[in-house]
Design a protein around this motif. Structure first.
Motif, PDB file in Angstrom:
ATOM      1  N   LYS A 255      48.927  34.230  26.521  1.00  0.00           N
ATOM      2  CA  LYS A 255      47.933  34.924  27.584  1.00  0.00           C
ATOM      3  C   LYS A 255      48.883  34.613  29.095  1.00  0.00           C
ATOM      4  O   LYS A 255      49.124  33.675  29.213  1.00  0.00           O
ATOM      5  N   ASN A 256      48.780  35.799  29.581  1.00  0.00           N
ATOM      6  CA  ASN A 256      49.332  35.882  30.986  1.00  0.00           C
ATOM      7  C   ASN A 256      48.792  35.995  32.007  1.00  0.00           C
ATOM      8  O   ASN A 256      49.420  35.990  33.272  1.00  0.00           O
ATOM      9  N   GLY A 257      47.420  36.005  32.159  1.00  0.00           N
ATOM     10  CA  GLY A 257      46.424  35.924  33.270  1.00  0.00           C
ATOM     11  C   GLY A 257      46.616  37.061  34.213  1.00  0.00           C
ATOM     12  O   GLY A 257      46.678  36.766  35.324  1.00  0.00           O
ATOM     13  N   CYS A 258      46.622  38.379  33.954  1.00  0.00           N
ATOM     14  CA  CYS A 258      46.717  39.109  34.815  1.00  0.00           C
ATOM     15  C   CYS A 258      45.461  39.725  35.488  1.00  0.00           C
ATOM     16  O   CYS A 258      44.512  39.591  34.856  1.00  0.00           O
ATOM     17  N   SER A 259      45.515  39.624  36.848  1.00  0.00           N
ATOM     18  CA  SER A 259      44.208  39.821  37.468  1.00  0.00           C
ATOM     19  C   SER A 259      43.712  40.971  37.081  1.00  0.00           C
ATOM     20  O   SER A 259      44.251  42.079  37.264  1.00  0.00           O
ATOM     21  N   ASP A 260      42.215  41.190  37.135  1.00  0.00           N
ATOM     22  CA  ASP A 260      41.596  42.588  37.038  1.00  0.00           C
ATOM     23  C   ASP A 260      40.370  42.624  37.911  1.00  0.00           C
ATOM     24  O   ASP A 260      39.305  43.038  37.588  1.00  0.00           O
TER      25      ASP A 260
ATOM     26  N   PRO B  55      42.283  51.455  31.432  1.00  0.00           N
ATOM     27  CA  PRO B  55      41.880  52.864  31.760  1.00  0.00           C
ATOM     28  C   PRO B  55      40.619  52.869  32.569  1.00  0.00           C
ATOM     29  O   PRO B  55      40.164  53.861  33.138  1.00  0.00           O
ATOM     30  N   ALA B  56      39.654  51.938  32.415  1.00  0.00           N
ATOM     31  CA  ALA B  56      38.340  51.923  32.921  1.00  0.00           C
ATOM     32  C   ALA B  56      38.302  51.854  34.240  1.00  0.00           C
ATOM     33  O   ALA B  56      37.565  52.214  35.204  1.00  0.00           O
ATOM     34  N   PHE B  57      39.718  51.290  35.075  1.00  0.00           N
ATOM     35  CA  PHE B  57      39.609  51.232  36.495  1.00  0.00           C
ATOM     36  C   PHE B  57      40.796  51.990  36.825  1.00  0.00           C
ATOM     37  O   PHE B  57      40.759  52.430  37.965  1.00  0.00           O
ATOM     38  N   ASP B  58      41.925  52.242  35.947  1.00  0.00           N
ATOM     39  CA  ASP B  58      43.083  52.991  36.411  1.00  0.00           C
ATOM     40  C   ASP B  58      42.857  54.429  36.159  1.00  0.00           C
ATOM     41  O   ASP B  58      43.491  55.112  35.597  1.00  0.00           O
ATOM     42  N   SER B  59      42.197  55.240  37.140  1.00  0.00           N
ATOM     43  CA  SER B  59      41.957  56.427  37.188  1.00  0.00           C
ATOM     44  C   SER B  59      43.383  57.039  37.453  1.00  0.00           C
ATOM     45  O   SER B  59      44.058  56.417  38.162  1.00  0.00           O
TER      46      SER B  59
ATOM     47  N   LEU C 211      59.866  54.138  28.372  1.00  0.00           N
ATOM     48  CA  LEU C 211      58.320  53.995  28.366  1.00  0.00           C
ATOM     49  C   LEU C 211      57.936  52.374  28.172  1.00  0.00           C
ATOM     50  O   LEU C 211      58.390  51.685  27.391  1.00  0.00           O
ATOM     51  N   ASN C 212      56.685  52.202  29.053  1.00  0.00           N
ATOM     52  CA  ASN C 212      56.219  50.980  28.949  1.00  0.00           C
ATOM     53  C   ASN C 212      54.669  50.977  29.176  1.00  0.00           C
ATOM     54  O   ASN C 212      54.278  52.127  29.591  1.00  0.00           O
ATOM     55  N   PHE C 213      54.008  49.899  29.325  1.00  0.00           N
ATOM     56  CA  PHE C 213      52.664  49.553  29.544  1.00  0.00           C
ATOM     57  C   PHE C 213      52.549  48.484  30.659  1.00  0.00           C
ATOM     58  O   PHE C 213      53.205  47.544  30.745  1.00  0.00           O
ATOM     59  N   ILE C 214      51.838  48.972  31.626  1.00  0.00           N
ATOM     60  CA  ILE C 214      51.328  48.289  32.857  1.00  0.00           C
ATOM     61  C   ILE C 214      49.964  48.324  32.990  1.00  0.00           C
ATOM     62  O   ILE C 214      49.215  49.289  32.330  1.00  0.00           O
ATOM     63  N   PHE C 215      49.307  47.893  34.074  1.00  0.00           N
ATOM     64  CA  PHE C 215      48.126  48.305  34.768  1.00  0.00           C
ATOM     65  C   PHE C 215      48.038  47.740  36.076  1.00  0.00           C
ATOM     66  O   PHE C 215      48.937  46.908  36.652  1.00  0.00           O
TER      67      PHE C 215
ATOM     68  N   ASN D 230      37.065  56.737  41.247  1.00  0.00           N
ATOM     69  CA  ASN D 230      36.961  56.781  39.991  1.00  0.00           C
ATOM     70  C   ASN D 230      36.864  58.219  39.438  1.00  0.00           C
ATOM     71  O   ASN D 230      36.143  58.704  38.474  1.00  0.00           O
ATOM     72  N   VAL D 231      37.936  59.021  40.106  1.00  0.00           N
ATOM     73  CA  VAL D 231      37.758  60.551  40.035  1.00  0.00           C
ATOM     74  C   VAL D 231      38.745  61.078  39.053  1.00  0.00           C
ATOM     75  O   VAL D 231      39.743  60.547  39.010  1.00  0.00           O
ATOM     76  N   TRP D 232      38.313  61.870  38.234  1.00  0.00           N
ATOM     77  CA  TRP D 232      39.187  62.359  37.086  1.00  0.00           C
ATOM     78  C   TRP D 232      39.192  64.007  37.134  1.00  0.00           C
ATOM     79  O   TRP D 232      38.042  64.569  37.441  1.00  0.00           O
ATOM     80  N   PRO D 233      40.178  64.612  36.833  1.00  0.00           N
ATOM     81  CA  PRO D 233      40.179  66.020  36.622  1.00  0.00           C
ATOM     82  C   PRO D 233      39.158  66.542  35.549  1.00  0.00           C
ATOM     83  O   PRO D 233      38.762  65.743  34.524  1.00  0.00           O
ATOM     84  N   ASP D 234      38.393  67.713  35.804  1.00  0.00           N
ATOM     85  CA  ASP D 234      37.275  68.014  34.756  1.00  0.00           C
ATOM     86  C   ASP D 234      37.615  69.506  34.586  1.00  0.00           C
ATOM     87  O   ASP D 234      36.134  70.106  34.323  1.00  0.00           O
TER      88      ASP D 234
END
Length: 299
Positions: free
Chosen positions: A9-14, A211-215, A167-171, A104-108
């Motif tokens: 558990k690394n405790g990244c703030s969200d 993904p809920a925040f990172d639009s 390739l990696n994963f972040i937020f 929270n805008v997404w292409p549509d």
């Protein structure tokens, strides 16, 4: 493979940033961009559809026009993608008074949306076919997937063709210096060194864990904040089920709880031009020099 599942558990703030609150009921608007005022960070849009609860706040009907405040990353997105969906939040402007912030805008675009869904149906099928104990490792090919990058463009596994990709994963809301911020700084340094010594056909891809925040617009601001060279660096997002499938396939573990930071593991990979994983380092302690040496050596 057990080292992939040593979950620390690394405790990244969200926590949500100031200026955008998390509404219990989303106020969703689908619209088409008519005009953009960059100086005032506003857009004029035609309303194409809206959630039912918005009728209490916006009297305008479908087909009418409305001016909205927009944040910088989303403003960049809307300059490229005219049809969108997003959330509205009541706010106040010193120039116009009471107004709405679009976030929270997404292409549509319909055709693009269908394409993305069709590709990710293949990903879902592939994930289910792998079983519970399987994950992709060195020697395996990537699964099919479709993501949105920081400009709202669609990124599929075609992105890997003809290049070597890190390739990696972040937020974006991760605040633990040794985790996502350090990973992005190292990716940036590796990108700069590869350019300096003229290693050809190198690309970089970071996929969000949030993904809920990172639009796309949030990730655009993230890329700008780190001053990334976006010519060969994509920062991507997708709907939560897509990210769930990818993290499961790549052995990335996430843990969320109400009012708690997002905890996660990490993994950094090199993918060749045939979409095959050729090298990987689990955890956060990968070294730029190691990856650079492998890129110079042609893997």
């Amino acid at each position: 493979m057990s080292f992939f599942f040593a979950f620390a558990k690394n405790g990244c703030s969200d926590e949500s940033p100031s200026g955008v609150r998390s509404d219990a009921v989303e106020n969703i608007l689908r619209g088409k961009v008519l005009n953009i005022d960059v100086n005032n960070s506003t857009v004029e849009v035609e309303i194409l559809a809206r959630s039912h609860n918005l009728s209490d706040k916006i009297s305008r009907r479908v087909g009418s026009k409305i001016n909205l405040q927009v944040q910088p990353g989303d403003l960049s997105l809307l300059s490229k993608k005219k049809v969108f969906k997003g959330n509205l939040q009541e706010t106040f402007s010193s120039t116009v008074g009471k107004t709405f912030l679009l976030y929270n805008v997404w292409p549509d675009e319909k055709a693009e949306r269908i394409r993305v869904k069709n590709v990710n149906r293949l990903l879902r099928r592939d994930t289910l076919g792998m079983g519970e104990s399987m994950l992709r490792t060195v020697g395996d090919n990537l699964p099919p997937f479709a993501l949105y990058d920081q400009d709202g463009g669609v990124v599929t596994t075609d992105y890997f063709d003809g290049s070597v990709t890190i390739l990696n994963f972040i937020f974006s809301r991760c605040s633990v210096a040794e985790m996502c911020p350090a990973a992005t700084i190292k990716m940036k340094k590796l990108q700069e060194l590869a350019q300096k010594i003229k290693i050809p056909n190198i690309r970089f891809l970071s996929i969000t864990l949030d993904p809920a925040f990172d639009s796309p617009g949030v990730l655009k601001s993230y890329a700008r904040g780190y001053n990334l060279d976006e010519s060969n660096f994509k920062v991507c997002t997708a709907e939560k089920p897509v990210i769930d499938d990818l993290t499961r396939q790549f052995g990335i573990l996430r843990e969320t709880a109400p009012d708690q930071p997002l905890d996660h593991t990490m993994r950094t990979m090199i993918v060749n031009s045939k979409r095959q994983i050729v090298y990987q380092v689990p955890g956060r302690n990968w070294r730029v020099e190691d990856f650079l040496s492998r890129l110079q050596g042609g893997l």
